[in-house]
Write a protein that holds these residues in place. Structure first.
Motif, PDB file in Angstrom:
ATOM      1  N   LYS A 137     -11.494   5.429  -7.870  1.00 59.92           N
ATOM      2  CA  LYS A 137     -11.275   6.165  -6.642  1.00 59.92           C
ATOM      3  C   LYS A 137     -12.632   6.297  -5.963  1.00 59.92           C
ATOM      4  O   LYS A 137     -13.604   6.725  -6.581  1.00 59.92           O
ATOM      5  N   SER A 149     -13.102  11.202   2.859  1.00 57.47           N
ATOM      6  CA  SER A 149     -12.066  10.182   2.687  1.00 57.47           C
ATOM      7  C   SER A 149     -11.939   9.855   1.208  1.00 57.47           C
ATOM      8  O   SER A 149     -12.883  10.015   0.427  1.00 57.47           O
ATOM      9  N   ARG A 203     -10.113   6.666  -1.222  1.00 56.91           N
ATOM     10  CA  ARG A 203      -9.395   5.401  -1.280  1.00 56.91           C
ATOM     11  C   ARG A 203      -9.627   4.742  -2.623  1.00 56.91           C
ATOM     12  O   ARG A 203     -10.536   5.128  -3.376  1.00 56.91           O
ATOM     13  N   ASN A 204      -8.782   3.741  -2.933  1.00 57.67           N
ATOM     14  CA  ASN A 204      -8.966   2.959  -4.151  1.00 57.67           C
ATOM     15  C   ASN A 204      -9.943   1.824  -3.899  1.00 57.67           C
ATOM     16  O   ASN A 204     -10.002   1.265  -2.801  1.00 57.67           O
ATOM     17  N   SER A 262       0.842  -1.201   0.000  1.00 56.26           N
ATOM     18  CA  SER A 262       0.000   0.000   0.000  1.00 56.26           C
ATOM     19  C   SER A 262       0.879   1.254   0.000  1.00 56.26           C
ATOM     20  O   SER A 262       2.087   1.182   0.250  1.00 56.26           O
ATOM     21  N   GLU A 322     -13.880  10.091   8.690  1.00 55.08           N
ATOM     22  CA  GLU A 322     -13.850   9.476   7.361  1.00 55.08           C
ATOM     23  C   GLU A 322     -15.219   9.483   6.697  1.00 55.08           C
ATOM     24  O   GLU A 322     -15.316   9.321   5.486  1.00 55.08           O
ATOM     25  N   TYR A 332       1.425   9.627   4.764  1.00 54.60           N
ATOM     26  CA  TYR A 332       0.060   9.622   4.265  1.00 54.60           C
ATOM     27  C   TYR A 332      -0.916   9.661   5.444  1.00 54.60           C
ATOM     28  O   TYR A 332      -2.017  10.125   5.340  1.00 54.60           O
ATOM     29  N   LYS A 333      -0.495   9.114   6.549  1.00 49.29           N
ATOM     30  CA  LYS A 333      -1.337   9.054   7.742  1.00 49.29           C
ATOM     31  C   LYS A 333      -0.441   9.261   8.957  1.00 49.29           C
ATOM     32  O   LYS A 333       0.595   8.622   9.081  1.00 49.29           O
TER      33      LYS A 333
END
Length: 262
Positions: free
Chosen positions: A243, A233, A235-236, A169, A229, A177-178
């Protein structure tokens, strides 16, 4: 260290996703038997892998008529279903039977498969390896490719002492990223840097932590994170085609754009 330049013309049918962290270089591993013609077997490892023990056991494994040895991918079910395969390995760590691949003209088969199956490729060279070598892939112990997501330490809860840790990831030990991603395995990454030409990066990383300190202190966790979130948010999707964007509880899908090598 030897620097080898692949023939980019062979990658003209390959693609990556626009603004992705994976580049066209991910396809280079497909041509290793041709690029390194004097070796009969080769261990391939992604650059987001750290070794915690000797690789002799991996290197000396029997191929038993297989052309590639690897570890089952953590997302084996959706990927194998998508490509109609019985199993599906992660391509971050491979033991490659280069002699056998050369004898069977595997590189030529790979190039042909890429040209004829563009619509099927979502996980780049990993899809290609699994599809082209179906039935000739040997499955080895999870210790040799323990796939770790920094939120969870490791996706393989039953592996207590990994030989190779693979940071899958976009969330790597060296990125932000986080916030608060400094887990056990991430610490081992920085330990592995010590004594290498890249040791100076450790000090740079510490400074970067200070830059991000306010965000790290106030980043939501637990129930607060779940609420955050829901507000926003990105994400993939599991098949990497879309996306998934969530804004104020509403969910949207945006098709990811493929970039074909020229």
């Amino acid at each position: 260290i030897s620097y080898i330049l692949p023939d980019m013309n062979k990658l003209k049918s390959c693609h990556t996703f626009k603004r992705d962290y994976i580049s066209l270089a991910t396809y280079y591993r497909l041509f290793i038997p041709e690029l390194i013609p004097n070796e009969d077997r080769i261990i391939y490892m992604d650059c987001d892998v750290i070794a915690r023990a000797s690789l002799n056991e991996l290197y000396n494994k029997e191929f038993n008529n297989n052309l590639v040895l690897g570890v089952i991918d953590v997302a084996v079910k959706p990927h194998s279903k998508r490509l109609n395969l019985e199993k599906y390995i992660n391509a971050g760590v491979l033991l490659m039977n280069c002699q056998g691949m050369r004898e069977e003209n595997s590189v030529e088969k790979i190039v042909d498969w890429i040209a004829n199956n563009q619509a099927k490729i979502e996980c780049h060279d990993q899809d290609i390896i699994n599809a082209v070598f179906e039935g000739r892939i040997g499955y080895i112990e999870k210790e040799f490719n323990t796939q770790a997501i920094l939120d969870n330490e490791s996706m393989f809860k039953d592996v207590e002492n990994p030989v190779l840790i693979h940071f899958i990831s976009p969330k790597k030990p060296w990125t932000f990223y986080k916030p608060m991603n400094y887990t056990k395995w991430a610490k081992e990454y920085f330990e592995a840097l010590k004594g290498t030409p890249w040791e100076d990066f450790i000090e740079y990383h510490k400074r970067k932590i200070m830059w991000y300190l306010p965000l790290r202190l106030f980043y939501p966790t637990g129930n607060a994170k779940a609420i955050f979130e829901q507000i926003f948010s990105v994400r993939n999707s599991s098949d990497r085609k879309y996306k998934i964007i969530r804004i104020l509880g509403f969910k949207f899908q945006k098709k990811r754009v493929k970039q074909i090598s020229e």
